[in-house]
Motif scaffolding. Structure first.
Motif, PDB file in Angstrom:
ATOM      1  N   GLY A  13      43.781  35.727  28.161  1.00  0.00           N
ATOM      2  CA  GLY A  13      44.107  36.006  26.775  1.00  0.00           C
ATOM      3  C   GLY A  13      44.727  37.361  26.496  1.00  0.00           C
ATOM      4  O   GLY A  13      44.695  37.839  25.358  1.00  0.00           O
ATOM      5  N   LEU A  14      45.324  37.981  27.499  1.00  0.00           N
ATOM      6  CA  LEU A  14      45.961  39.281  27.332  1.00  0.00           C
ATOM      7  C   LEU A  14      47.473  39.140  27.221  1.00  0.00           C
ATOM      8  O   LEU A  14      48.086  38.360  27.958  1.00  0.00           O
ATOM      9  CB  LEU A  14      45.654  40.190  28.526  1.00  0.00           C
ATOM     10  N   GLY A  15      48.080  39.916  26.327  1.00  0.00           N
ATOM     11  CA  GLY A  15      49.531  40.042  26.304  1.00  0.00           C
ATOM     12  C   GLY A  15      49.993  40.965  27.423  1.00  0.00           C
ATOM     13  O   GLY A  15      49.211  41.754  27.969  1.00  0.00           O
ATOM     14  N   VAL A  16      51.275  40.877  27.766  1.00  0.00           N
ATOM     15  CA  VAL A  16      51.808  41.631  28.904  1.00  0.00           C
ATOM     16  C   VAL A  16      52.982  42.504  28.459  1.00  0.00           C
ATOM     17  O   VAL A  16      53.990  42.000  27.948  1.00  0.00           O
ATOM     18  CB  VAL A  16      52.262  40.692  30.039  1.00  0.00           C
ATOM     19  N   ASN A  17      52.839  43.811  28.663  1.00  0.00           N
ATOM     20  CA  ASN A  17      53.928  44.774  28.574  1.00  0.00           C
ATOM     21  C   ASN A  17      54.219  45.285  29.979  1.00  0.00           C
ATOM     22  O   ASN A  17      53.471  45.011  30.914  1.00  0.00           O
ATOM     23  CB  ASN A  17      53.543  45.955  27.674  1.00  0.00           C
ATOM     24  N   ALA A  18      55.274  46.070  30.127  1.00  0.00           N
ATOM     25  CA  ALA A  18      55.588  46.627  31.445  1.00  0.00           C
ATOM     26  C   ALA A  18      56.401  47.894  31.271  1.00  0.00           C
ATOM     27  O   ALA A  18      57.113  48.069  30.285  1.00  0.00           O
ATOM     28  CB  ALA A  18      56.361  45.617  32.307  1.00  0.00           C
ATOM     29  N   GLY A  19      56.288  48.775  32.259  1.00  0.00           N
ATOM     30  CA  GLY A  19      57.087  49.980  32.227  1.00  0.00           C
ATOM     31  C   GLY A  19      56.889  50.857  33.443  1.00  0.00           C
ATOM     32  O   GLY A  19      55.841  50.823  34.077  1.00  0.00           O
TER      33      GLY A  19
END
Length: 256
Positions: A199-205
């Protein structure tokens, strides 16, 4: 579609090389927005070597897109040793006052040149959980900076985070070396799939650029990338508006 959040730290670093407001941080944020950026990111550090406390307040007063403030939530107050630069109040105190759309918690140390690892939540989870709960109670979406480790990502869900930000240096290095990039990318795909399962959203960088971003954008469920260093370097060559359009195209947006 994946949102592009432009990190302004390197713009601030140029400004801080002189006793001046040029380049002006809110002005450049507006230029990014006008060029199509979906959000603005800053990572104020206690020594305020690039983004300063006042920059955060100035941006909060004018932004019309999502504001993401990154930093170590364990960092406390710090006296400024620069004339005209306000004291650093501590990360949590700063975020409590500004209430950005998103706070990205990062386990960086004072002496690090840049962020270089994700949280170890087996070690730090008990400290992080109440901070996440506090931020969420303030209406701030909370993301944790994480390595692509499924076991750690499951712990991120247990401490209550809304999202993770995948630390992408390993992918960027593999892409640049032209070796095992597919195998490394699969680690990030599995990490994103694990995030979705819990249930987690995913960002990246971190070290994403015009060359490696199109392939990385295949990671399922990628909601946001925050990019600063490479985007600023490209803007020196191409111009800011052209660069932001190019990054939007790299994310697969036809209108970019």
């Amino acid at each position: 579609m994946t949102a592009l959040s432009v990190n302004l730290n390197k713009i601030a670093l140029i400004r801080n090389s002189r006793d001046t407001r040029n380049p002006d941080i809110p002005l450049h944020a507006q230029l990014c927005i006008d060029a199509g950026a979906d959000g603005i990111t800053v990572h104020p550090r206690p020594d305020q070597r690039h983004i300063r406390v006042q920059d955060c307040h100035d941006l909060a007063a004018m932004l019309t897109v999502e504001f993401n403030i990154e930093g170590n939530p364990m960092t406390g107050p710090r006296k400024s040793d620069r004339a005209g630069v306000s004291d650093y109040p501590g990360f949590m105190a700063l975020v409590r006052e500004i209430r950005p759309a998103q706070a990205t918690l990062v386990p960086d140390g004072d002496n690090q040149l840049t962020s270089d690892h994700g949280f170890d939540l087996q070690r730090d989870g008990e400290q992080i959980a109440p901070l996440v709960a506090e931020l969420k109670a303030l209406g701030i979406r909370t993301s944790l900076f994480m390595d692509p480790d499924p076991a750690q990502i499951r712990l991120a869900a247990q401490v209550g985070a809304d999202r993770i930000e995948l630390y992408t240096e390993a992918y960027a290095r593999a892409y640049a070396a032209g070796a095992e990039v597919d195998a490394v990318l699969q680690r990030y795909i599995r990490a994103a799939e694990t995030a979705a399962e819990v249930g987690l959203g995913v960002n990246a960088g971190h070290d994403l650029d015009l060359q490696n971003l199109p392939l990385f954008s295949r990671v399922p469920g990628l909601l946001e990338v925050s990019i600063g260093h490479a985007l600023t370097v490209d803007a020196l060559r191409l111009g800011l508006a052209t660069t932001i359009a190019a990054y939007q195209r790299a994310l697969g947006k036809a209108g970019g």
